[in-house]
Write an enzyme that holds these catalytic residues in place. Sequence first.
Site, mmCIF file in Angstrom:
data_model
loop_
_atom_site.group_PDB
_atom_site.id
_atom_site.type_symbol
_atom_site.label_atom_id
_atom_site.label_comp_id
_atom_site.label_asym_id
_atom_site.label_seq_id
_atom_site.Cartn_x
_atom_site.Cartn_y
_atom_site.Cartn_z
ATOM 1 N N ASP A 32 16.331 45.405 -20.526
ATOM 2 C CA ASP A 32 16.143 44.433 -19.449
ATOM 3 C C ASP A 32 16.055 45.179 -18.117
ATOM 4 O OD1 ASP A 32 16.803 41.122 -19.159
ATOM 5 O OD2 ASP A 32 16.933 42.350 -17.326
ATOM 6 N N ILE A 33 15.164 44.733 -17.261
ATOM 7 C CA ILE A 33 14.944 45.400 -15.974
ATOM 8 C C ILE A 33 16.131 45.199 -15.019
ATOM 9 C CG2 ILE A 33 13.821 43.523 -14.673
ATOM 10 C CD1 ILE A 33 11.622 45.579 -13.938
ATOM 11 N N ASN A 90 18.023 31.911 -23.878
ATOM 12 C CA ASN A 90 17.901 30.803 -22.937
ATOM 13 C C ASN A 90 16.620 30.048 -23.286
ATOM 14 O OD1 ASN A 90 20.202 31.560 -21.450
ATOM 15 N ND2 ASN A 90 19.014 33.110 -20.369
ATOM 16 N N VAL A 99 11.409 33.417 -18.298
ATOM 17 C CA VAL A 99 10.143 33.973 -18.792
ATOM 18 C C VAL A 99 9.688 33.158 -20.009
ATOM 19 C CG1 VAL A 99 8.991 36.016 -19.722
ATOM 20 C CG2 VAL A 99 10.760 36.271 -17.956
ATOM 21 N N HIS A 103 12.554 35.383 -25.900
ATOM 22 C CA HIS A 103 13.262 36.666 -25.860
ATOM 23 C C HIS A 103 14.725 36.426 -26.184
ATOM 24 C CE1 HIS A 103 12.936 34.865 -21.864
ATOM 25 N NE2 HIS A 103 14.133 35.349 -21.585
ATOM 26 N N HIS A 105 18.385 38.005 -25.707
ATOM 27 C CA HIS A 105 19.171 38.996 -24.969
ATOM 28 C C HIS A 105 20.230 39.550 -25.920
ATOM 29 C CE1 HIS A 105 17.994 37.555 -20.798
ATOM 30 N NE2 HIS A 105 17.713 36.466 -21.496
HETATM 31 P P1 5GP Z 1 15.633 34.476 -19.050
HETATM 32 O O1 5GP Z 1 16.295 33.996 -17.798
HETATM 33 O O2 5GP Z 1 14.219 33.979 -19.180
HETATM 34 O O3 5GP Z 1 16.462 34.252 -20.274
HETATM 35 O O4 5GP Z 1 15.604 36.064 -18.924
HETATM 36 C C1 5GP Z 1 14.522 36.795 -18.456
HETATM 37 C C2 5GP Z 1 14.955 38.240 -18.407
HETATM 38 O O5 5GP Z 1 13.830 39.042 -18.277
HETATM 39 C C3 5GP Z 1 15.879 38.561 -17.221
HETATM 40 O O6 5GP Z 1 17.105 39.094 -17.713
HETATM 41 C C4 5GP Z 1 15.074 39.569 -16.422
HETATM 42 O O7 5GP Z 1 15.869 40.574 -15.839
HETATM 43 C C5 5GP Z 1 14.115 40.130 -17.444
HETATM 44 N N1 5GP Z 1 12.836 40.569 -16.893
HETATM 45 C C6 5GP Z 1 12.018 39.877 -16.053
HETATM 46 N N2 5GP Z 1 10.927 40.589 -15.760
HETATM 47 C C7 5GP Z 1 11.041 41.764 -16.458
HETATM 48 C C8 5GP Z 1 10.193 42.907 -16.573
HETATM 49 O O8 5GP Z 1 9.129 43.019 -15.984
HETATM 50 N N3 5GP Z 1 10.640 43.916 -17.383
HETATM 51 C C9 5GP Z 1 11.821 43.840 -18.066
HETATM 52 N N4 5GP Z 1 12.159 44.878 -18.826
HETATM 53 N N5 5GP Z 1 12.635 42.767 -17.976
HETATM 54 C C10 5GP Z 1 12.247 41.749 -17.181
#
Ligand code: 5GP
Length: 121
Positions: A32-33, A90, A99, A103, A105
């Site tokens: 994760d970034i 999520n 996103v 995905h 986590h």
């Molecule tokens: P969500 O809130 O959709 O469950 O989590 C999205 C996750 O994607 C977040 O933890 C965010 O840090 C990660 N994320 C968003 N953009 C990028 C990216 O460009 N690269 C990577 N490696 N992670 C990302």
Amino acid sequence: MYDPNNVFARILRGEIPCKKVAEDEHTLAFHDINPQAPVHVLVIPKGAYLSWDDFSARATDAEQAALTRMVGRVAREAGLAETGYRVLANTGRDGHQDVPHLHLHVLGGRPLGPMLQRPRD
Ligand code: 5GP
């Protein structure tokens, strides 16, 4: 509707870099970034699935098995099997999914505390 220009679709196409952890025919795992724990890896299907709801309904058995096995593999290879970890997806608006490509986590490397915090007033 699946948006083919979401950030994880772009990572899968190689248009955006990622720090890859593991890959197989059906899945990709990468860091994760913006890590929320010492280990914070995202595991995604290579297929165009919007969410857990979409994936669980439409993905093939092989895709679903691959995703499950990749989560376990990533956690074991990160040394989390003994200390424990958390897997979360999520999903949708109330799940606060940012996103729109499924995905999972995988979080660990420290005590993670209770699962949910009370929302702030
Ligand atoms: P969500 O809130 O959709 O469950 O989590 C999205 C996750 O994607 C977040 O933890 C965010 O840090 C990660 N994320 C968003 N953009 C990028 C990216 O460009 N690269 C990577 N490696 N992670 C990302």
